[in-house]
Design an enzyme around this catalytic site. Structure first.
Site, short mmCIF file in Angstrom:
data_model
loop_
_atom_site.label_atom_id
_atom_site.label_comp_id
_atom_site.label_asym_id
_atom_site.label_seq_id
_atom_site.Cartn_x
_atom_site.Cartn_y
_atom_site.Cartn_z
N GLY A 57 -53.82 -21.44 -7.90
CA GLY A 57 -54.29 -20.06 -7.92
C GLY A 57 -55.72 -19.92 -7.45
O GLY A 57 -56.09 -18.88 -6.89
N PHE A 58 -56.54 -20.94 -7.67
CA PHE A 58 -57.93 -20.87 -7.22
C PHE A 58 -58.01 -21.02 -5.70
O PHE A 58 -58.61 -20.21 -5.01
CB PHE A 58 -58.77 -21.94 -7.90
CG PHE A 58 -60.20 -21.98 -7.43
CD1 PHE A 58 -61.11 -21.03 -7.88
CD2 PHE A 58 -60.62 -22.93 -6.52
CE1 PHE A 58 -62.42 -21.04 -7.43
CE2 PHE A 58 -61.93 -22.96 -6.07
CZ PHE A 58 -62.84 -22.01 -6.52
N ASN A 105 -54.07 -11.12 -13.70
CA ASN A 105 -53.88 -11.03 -12.26
C ASN A 105 -52.45 -10.61 -11.94
O ASN A 105 -51.51 -10.94 -12.66
CB ASN A 105 -54.21 -12.37 -11.57
CG ASN A 105 -53.01 -13.27 -11.41
OD1 ASN A 105 -52.21 -13.10 -10.48
ND2 ASN A 105 -52.84 -14.21 -12.33
N GLY A 108 -49.40 -11.73 -6.73
CA GLY A 108 -48.12 -11.70 -6.03
C GLY A 108 -47.98 -12.72 -4.93
O GLY A 108 -47.48 -12.41 -3.84
N PHE A 109 -48.42 -13.96 -5.19
CA PHE A 109 -48.27 -15.05 -4.21
C PHE A 109 -48.87 -14.68 -2.86
O PHE A 109 -48.28 -14.91 -1.80
CB PHE A 109 -46.79 -15.42 -4.02
CG PHE A 109 -46.17 -16.21 -5.14
CD1 PHE A 109 -46.91 -16.68 -6.21
CD2 PHE A 109 -44.81 -16.49 -5.12
CE1 PHE A 109 -46.33 -17.41 -7.23
CE2 PHE A 109 -44.21 -17.22 -6.14
CZ PHE A 109 -44.97 -17.68 -7.20
N THR A 172 -43.87 -11.83 -9.08
CA THR A 172 -42.82 -11.68 -8.08
C THR A 172 -41.56 -11.23 -8.81
O THR A 172 -41.03 -11.98 -9.64
CB THR A 172 -42.55 -13.00 -7.34
OG1 THR A 172 -43.74 -13.39 -6.64
CG2 THR A 172 -41.41 -12.85 -6.35
N LYS A 205 -43.25 -25.88 -13.18
CA LYS A 205 -44.20 -25.07 -13.94
C LYS A 205 -43.45 -23.93 -14.62
O LYS A 205 -42.75 -23.16 -13.95
CB LYS A 205 -45.29 -24.52 -13.04
CG LYS A 205 -46.41 -23.80 -13.81
CD LYS A 205 -47.60 -23.53 -12.92
CE LYS A 205 -48.77 -22.95 -13.72
NZ LYS A 205 -49.97 -22.76 -12.89
N SER A 307 -59.17 -20.28 -15.22
CA SER A 307 -59.83 -19.06 -15.71
C SER A 307 -61.12 -19.37 -16.45
O SER A 307 -62.08 -18.60 -16.37
CB SER A 307 -58.88 -18.28 -16.63
OG SER A 307 -57.75 -17.83 -15.93
#
Length: 345
Positions: A57-58, A105, A108-109, A172, A205, A307
């Site tokens: 995500g980062f 957040n 949405g990919f 998603t 995950k 985060s």
């Protein structure tokens, strides 16, 4: 220094501040001290110098993933990457919950697609001393989600040390349905078949928002399909009553401090069902060395964070490394692997 800069960053839109953080990692940065040897361990046939990893995500596109070792990370996970480029959801789509130490957040990919990432990673090669994972997902408008994961396995395997199949993003529509027993059975069967015989380890995950029967099903299928490990957990769609921020009502996945207790609970659930038969990676709300140590004692061989750096700064992993080494020695351990799951034996 970060605590002095933080008010300036927090005055910016969260996504713009995130872009500045990525840009800063392209600059020459002082390297954190090397992790204490007590933190080293071998998992999935890979040597981890530190159990502290950067969560997906980062760095969605792998722009700076080779630089995160300088911050103290033992491994970094880029993505989520989808087969085709995707713009994601409309902005604004990242919200700080400052009073709660959390983030919501609904990205949405958003990513540049796997072909572009393959070209970038191919030019750069795998960095020395840092384990690289790639998190793969399905395009929002795909007609066959499982086929997207198969494509991701084949495309990204040459460019990473491990792959993560992400079926737990809440942003998603319908993606989390792939965690249902029948859908997950089909997905795992096909992605494991898509992996080459000498392909990288495969992780799954999962979401924190699971019922006990879901935990049972996922644990059973992970063993049946010989998945190499589970990342516990992704963001949550729940909203604790304790949230105080005005942004608490925003839709999307909640991460950071408010997720801590739920993520730790799911980790304990999976450790109880799996024992030491499958390595677990603890993620969600980890902000201190003490919290990282608690996750390890509860059964996590590795931990991930993201985060928390928004609030604690980029060198948080180095501080957690130092704190973990002290805690292990305090309790008489000579290696981190000895501490994994001691509270659940």
């Amino acid at each position: 220094m970060y605590q002095k800069l933080r008010p300036l960053l927090f005055a910016l839109d969260a996504e713009r501040a995130h872009g500045l953080a990525l840009a800063a990692l392209r600059l020459p940065l002082p390297s954190a001290p090397k992790p204490d040897p007590i933190l080293a361990q071998r998992l999935f046939g890979l040597d981890f110098a530190s159990p502290v990893g950067l969560a997906a995500g980062f760095d969605k596109n792998g722009d700076v993933i080779d630089r995160v070792g300088a911050l103290g990370f033992g491994f970094g996970e880029l993505g989520t990457l989808t087969p085709r480029p995707q713009v994601g959801n409309p902005r604004p789509r990242i919200f700080r919950l400052v009073e709660d130490g959390g983030i919501i957040n609904r990205l949405g990919f958003n990513n540049g697609g796997q072909p572009a990432a393959c070209a970038r990673l191919g030019r750069r090669g795998k960095p020395r001393g840092l384990i690289i994972g790639i998190n793969i997902g399905a395009n929002k408008d795909t007609e066959d989600r499982i086929a997207d994961y198969e494509e991701g396995v084949r495309a990204m395997s040459p460019h990473c040390h491990y792959l993560t199949v992400n079926v737990s993003s809440p942003n998603t529509p319908g993606l989390r349905a792939l965690q249902d027993r029948g859908a997950l059975d089909a997905l795992l069967g096909r992605v494991m078949a898509a992996r080459a015989e000498d392909g990288p380890p495969m992780l799954l995950k999962i979401a924190p928002d699971l019922e006990p029967a879901d935990v049972d099903d996922i644990a059973e299928l992970a063993l049946q399909h010989r998945i190499d490990g589970l990342i516990v957990t992704n963001t949550t769609i729940s909203r604790p009553a304790s949230l105080r921020s005005a942004n608490a009502g925003e839709s999307g996945g909640l991460s950071g401090a408010p997720l801590h207790d739920m993520a730790l609970g799911r980790l304990r659930d999976f450790r109880q069902r799996l024992g030491d038969r499958l390595p677990l990676i603890g993620a969600g709300g980890i902000r201190t060395a003490e919290q990282a140590y608690a996750r390890i004692r509860a059964g996590a061989s590795l931990i991930q964070l993201y985060s928390a750096m928004v609030y604690e700064g980029p060198y948080l992993p180095a501080r957690i490394n130092a704190g973990l080494a002290d805690l292990l020695r305090r309790d008489g351990f000579t290696s981190i692997s000895q501490a994994v799951g001691v509270n659940t034996r």
